[in-house]
Design a protein around this motif. Sequence first.
Motif, PDB file in Angstrom:
ATOM      1  N   HIS A 130      -4.970  10.315 -22.777  1.00  0.00           N
ATOM      2  CA  HIS A 130      -5.430  10.078 -21.412  1.00  0.00           C
ATOM      3  C   HIS A 130      -5.956   8.652 -21.249  1.00  0.00           C
ATOM      4  O   HIS A 130      -5.665   7.993 -20.238  1.00  0.00           O
ATOM      5  N   TRP A 131      -6.719   8.175 -22.230  1.00  0.00           N
ATOM      6  CA  TRP A 131      -7.221   6.813 -22.144  1.00  0.00           C
ATOM      7  C   TRP A 131      -6.083   5.795 -22.213  1.00  0.00           C
ATOM      8  O   TRP A 131      -6.122   4.764 -21.548  1.00  0.00           O
ATOM      9  N   GLN A 132      -5.087   6.081 -23.026  1.00  0.00           N
ATOM     10  CA  GLN A 132      -3.942   5.177 -23.108  1.00  0.00           C
ATOM     11  C   GLN A 132      -3.198   5.114 -21.772  1.00  0.00           C
ATOM     12  O   GLN A 132      -2.815   4.037 -21.300  1.00  0.00           O
ATOM     13  N   LEU A 133      -3.001   6.267 -21.157  1.00  0.00           N
ATOM     14  CA  LEU A 133      -2.329   6.310 -19.863  1.00  0.00           C
ATOM     15  C   LEU A 133      -3.150   5.589 -18.794  1.00  0.00           C
ATOM     16  O   LEU A 133      -2.598   4.904 -17.923  1.00  0.00           O
ATOM     17  N   MET A 134      -4.455   5.725 -18.877  1.00  0.00           N
ATOM     18  CA  MET A 134      -5.336   5.051 -17.929  1.00  0.00           C
ATOM     19  C   MET A 134      -5.224   3.536 -18.071  1.00  0.00           C
ATOM     20  O   MET A 134      -5.150   2.806 -17.072  1.00  0.00           O
ATOM     21  N   ARG A 135      -5.194   3.062 -19.306  1.00  0.00           N
ATOM     22  CA  ARG A 135      -5.074   1.618 -19.535  1.00  0.00           C
ATOM     23  C   ARG A 135      -3.734   1.095 -19.025  1.00  0.00           C
ATOM     24  O   ARG A 135      -3.660   0.049 -18.374  1.00  0.00           O
ATOM     25  N   ASP A 136      -2.653   1.807 -19.315  1.00  0.00           N
ATOM     26  CA  ASP A 136      -1.330   1.360 -18.880  1.00  0.00           C
ATOM     27  C   ASP A 136      -1.198   1.380 -17.361  1.00  0.00           C
ATOM     28  O   ASP A 136      -0.531   0.525 -16.771  1.00  0.00           O
ATOM     29  N   THR A 137      -1.822   2.354 -16.716  1.00  0.00           N
ATOM     30  CA  THR A 137      -1.787   2.412 -15.256  1.00  0.00           C
ATOM     31  C   THR A 137      -2.500   1.214 -14.646  1.00  0.00           C
ATOM     32  O   THR A 137      -2.012   0.618 -13.669  1.00  0.00           O
ATOM     33  N   HIS A 165       5.075   2.986 -24.475  1.00  0.00           N
ATOM     34  CA  HIS A 165       6.110   3.899 -23.995  1.00  0.00           C
ATOM     35  C   HIS A 165       5.792   4.372 -22.585  1.00  0.00           C
ATOM     36  O   HIS A 165       6.669   4.391 -21.706  1.00  0.00           O
ATOM     37  N   SER A 166       4.565   4.741 -22.341  1.00  0.00           N
ATOM     38  CA  SER A 166       4.198   5.199 -20.996  1.00  0.00           C
ATOM     39  C   SER A 166       4.246   4.060 -19.993  1.00  0.00           C
ATOM     40  O   SER A 166       4.632   4.250 -18.841  1.00  0.00           O
ATOM     41  N   LEU A 167       3.879   2.854 -20.436  1.00  0.00           N
ATOM     42  CA  LEU A 167       3.930   1.708 -19.544  1.00  0.00           C
ATOM     43  C   LEU A 167       5.370   1.417 -19.130  1.00  0.00           C
ATOM     44  O   LEU A 167       5.642   1.114 -17.964  1.00  0.00           O
ATOM     45  N   ALA A 168       6.304   1.507 -20.065  1.00  0.00           N
ATOM     46  CA  ALA A 168       7.713   1.259 -19.742  1.00  0.00           C
ATOM     47  C   ALA A 168       8.238   2.294 -18.748  1.00  0.00           C
ATOM     48  O   ALA A 168       8.949   1.950 -17.798  1.00  0.00           O
ATOM     49  N   GLN A 169       7.886   3.550 -18.953  1.00  0.00           N
ATOM     50  CA  GLN A 169       8.344   4.593 -18.038  1.00  0.00           C
ATOM     51  C   GLN A 169       7.772   4.397 -16.638  1.00  0.00           C
ATOM     52  O   GLN A 169       8.486   4.516 -15.632  1.00  0.00           O
ATOM     53  N   MET A 170       6.485   4.092 -16.554  1.00  0.00           N
ATOM     54  CA  MET A 170       5.876   3.892 -15.246  1.00  0.00           C
ATOM     55  C   MET A 170       6.406   2.635 -14.566  1.00  0.00           C
ATOM     56  O   MET A 170       6.549   2.591 -13.346  1.00  0.00           O
ATOM     57  N   ALA A 171       6.701   1.597 -15.347  1.00  0.00           N
ATOM     58  CA  ALA A 171       7.258   0.376 -14.759  1.00  0.00           C
ATOM     59  C   ALA A 171       8.626   0.645 -14.137  1.00  0.00           C
ATOM     60  O   ALA A 171       8.936   0.135 -13.062  1.00  0.00           O
ATOM     61  N   HIS A 172       9.457   1.461 -14.818  1.00  0.00           N
ATOM     62  CA  HIS A 172      10.748   1.835 -14.245  1.00  0.00           C
ATOM     63  C   HIS A 172      10.561   2.608 -12.940  1.00  0.00           C
ATOM     64  O   HIS A 172      11.281   2.382 -11.957  1.00  0.00           O
ATOM     65  N   ASN A 187       0.828  -1.205   0.000  1.00  0.00           N
ATOM     66  CA  ASN A 187       0.000   0.000   0.000  1.00  0.00           C
ATOM     67  C   ASN A 187       0.866   1.260   0.000  1.00  0.00           C
ATOM     68  O   ASN A 187       0.613   2.203  -0.751  1.00  0.00           O
ATOM     69  N   LEU A 188       1.916   1.276   0.820  1.00  0.00           N
ATOM     70  CA  LEU A 188       2.800   2.437   0.894  1.00  0.00           C
ATOM     71  C   LEU A 188       3.616   2.604  -0.391  1.00  0.00           C
ATOM     72  O   LEU A 188       3.839   3.731  -0.853  1.00  0.00           O
ATOM     73  N   VAL A 189       4.053   1.488  -0.986  1.00  0.00           N
ATOM     74  CA  VAL A 189       4.838   1.559  -2.225  1.00  0.00           C
ATOM     75  C   VAL A 189       3.998   2.142  -3.354  1.00  0.00           C
ATOM     76  O   VAL A 189       4.446   3.032  -4.087  1.00  0.00           O
ATOM     77  N   VAL A 190       2.767   1.657  -3.511  1.00  0.00           N
ATOM     78  CA  VAL A 190       1.916   2.139  -4.600  1.00  0.00           C
ATOM     79  C   VAL A 190       1.523   3.592  -4.376  1.00  0.00           C
ATOM     80  O   VAL A 190       1.495   4.397  -5.330  1.00  0.00           O
ATOM     81  N   LYS A 191       1.224   3.963  -3.142  1.00  0.00           N
ATOM     82  CA  LYS A 191       0.880   5.368  -2.870  1.00  0.00           C
ATOM     83  C   LYS A 191       2.045   6.292  -3.191  1.00  0.00           C
ATOM     84  O   LYS A 191       1.855   7.389  -3.746  1.00  0.00           O
ATOM     85  N   ARG A 192       3.246   5.853  -2.853  1.00  0.00           N
ATOM     86  CA  ARG A 192       4.429   6.653  -3.176  1.00  0.00           C
ATOM     87  C   ARG A 192       4.585   6.800  -4.689  1.00  0.00           C
ATOM     88  O   ARG A 192       4.929   7.875  -5.200  1.00  0.00           O
ATOM     89  N   PHE A 193       4.310   5.726  -5.428  1.00  0.00           N
ATOM     90  CA  PHE A 193       4.390   5.788  -6.885  1.00  0.00           C
ATOM     91  C   PHE A 193       3.352   6.750  -7.464  1.00  0.00           C
ATOM     92  O   PHE A 193       3.660   7.560  -8.342  1.00  0.00           O
ATOM     93  N   LEU A 194       2.123   6.670  -6.970  1.00  0.00           N
ATOM     94  CA  LEU A 194       1.059   7.527  -7.502  1.00  0.00           C
ATOM     95  C   LEU A 194       1.347   9.002  -7.239  1.00  0.00           C
ATOM     96  O   LEU A 194       1.049   9.863  -8.071  1.00  0.00           O
ATOM     97  N   LYS A 195       1.933   9.308  -6.083  1.00  0.00           N
ATOM     98  CA  LYS A 195       2.231  10.701  -5.763  1.00  0.00           C
ATOM     99  C   LYS A 195       3.439  11.232  -6.524  1.00  0.00           C
ATOM    100  O   LYS A 195       3.508  12.427  -6.816  1.00  0.00           O
ATOM    101  N   SER A 196       4.398  10.360  -6.840  1.00  0.00           N
ATOM    102  CA  SER A 196       5.633  10.814  -7.481  1.00  0.00           C
ATOM    103  C   SER A 196       5.562  10.817  -8.995  1.00  0.00           C
ATOM    104  O   SER A 196       6.462  11.350  -9.652  1.00  0.00           O
ATOM    105  N   THR A 197       4.523  10.242  -9.582  1.00  0.00           N
ATOM    106  CA  THR A 197       4.389  10.191 -11.043  1.00  0.00           C
ATOM    107  C   THR A 197       3.544  11.369 -11.504  1.00  0.00           C
ATOM    108  O   THR A 197       2.310  11.367 -11.365  1.00  0.00           O
ATOM    109  N   ILE A 198       4.203  12.374 -12.070  1.00  0.00           N
ATOM    110  CA  ILE A 198       3.522  13.621 -12.439  1.00  0.00           C
ATOM    111  C   ILE A 198       2.432  13.405 -13.493  1.00  0.00           C
ATOM    112  O   ILE A 198       1.327  13.953 -13.353  1.00  0.00           O
ATOM    113  N   PRO A 199       2.658  12.635 -14.582  1.00  0.00           N
ATOM    114  CA  PRO A 199       1.595  12.489 -15.593  1.00  0.00           C
ATOM    115  C   PRO A 199       0.297  11.905 -15.051  1.00  0.00           C
ATOM    116  O   PRO A 199      -0.765  12.121 -15.635  1.00  0.00           O
TER     117      PRO A 199
END
Length: 451
Positions: free
Chosen positions: A173-180, A303-310, A76-88
Amino acid sequence: MCRAQRCHAVLHLVCLGERSHTGEELLSVMNREIDRWLSPRKLKIGTMLTDNGKNMVSALRQGRLCHAPCMAHVFNLVVKRFLKSTIPLQDILKMSRKLCMHFSHSYTAKHTLLELQRQNGIPQHRLICDVATRWNSTLHMLDRLYEQRKAITDFLMLQADKGTPLCNLDVSHWQLMRDTCRLLRPFEEATLFVSRQDYGMNDVIPLLHVLEQMLLTMAGQGAVDVAHRSQRHMTPVGAGQEEEEEVEEDIGAQELLSEMGGFSTQRTGVEEQEHLVEEEEETEDPDAPWQYAVEMEAGSPSHSLAQMAHSMLACLRSDSRIITIRQRDDFWLSTLLDPRYRSKMVAFFTPAEREAKITYYKNHLCSQLVSAFLRQRPSSDTVGPVRSRSAAMAAGEGWGGRSSGSSTSSGCLSLQSMMSSFLHQRSEETTNQPQQQQHQVDLEQDLKQQA
């Protein structure tokens, strides 16, 4: 060991009521219950499993108690940290919450959405509003919005025609939503996995390994997808060799997924790539041109999925609780004792450290078992245990059972010999079932005699 069975028991429930929930108060309650239940029975305090609250951690630190963090809370803490630190993601989350709240409070909007769902043949599901204390509610919100994307887009177009635009969700936006959603889904499955009754410390290291392999697959998959989609009509012979090599490297993670049982629904490797191809084929329906545009837009989803995975991988590896878990021997030893993971532990280390690490943990486990065995041995003035054939062999005697050396040393060597053979046995067991059953009976009898 041969007949180990997990047991559950609730000894006592304590309500603090109006008292303070400081570390000192919590420690006093713990000590009172320890003195009540464990000390009179001469039971040793094991590992305390709690959440990661500061007051709980402070209480355990003051009492010098061994602490194991709740992995559901860690994720829970790891995912919350990711959501807050990912600007897009901030913009898409803001618009998603605005949309869900609008349909939740407006009967007219809710009725219009229902009609649009019927017209487009979409499941008539209600939108989900996320909750700040539950990160997986954010996943459910985005997943439901992406499921209803066609009806929501039509609704936004109607609002724009009326001169009251609500928000602007374009293809990106829809693409980013799907990748998230694709990125967060393994963490929800991991949270459900660690919430099972049969989950234990032995599952922590393999679970972290599987999550890292999934994130690495997503991070490396982006470049492959972009190249595949941009050159899908002129693919030369042998172009799929790189993808096959990546899949071969991930075979260990797939086998580990099958062993873990409840955490095997997430697609990886070939299955994920086949799923992407099936999505592309399904979206080529001429009756759904907008969906086709969403799926095939310039390879940006990958591309967005790869960036978010990193980014997620960095959050996972840098978490202080996970770093501590990887440095603790008890987590590794419990994994080594699990027959599902024992033969696969080499995958958890780099090639340079594998041999040294495996040797260290095996020797450490044997030394702890021998030490525990010696503590439970009867005193010298009592009658010694019946010597078994394995004990005689370990003491250097033949099958005739010559009595030489002390019974304590022979028992110690016997246990260490049996544990060494137990830990080094190959995963490919012989198909001769009668011999296996007889060997199991002999092993149980030897352990009982040594005890």
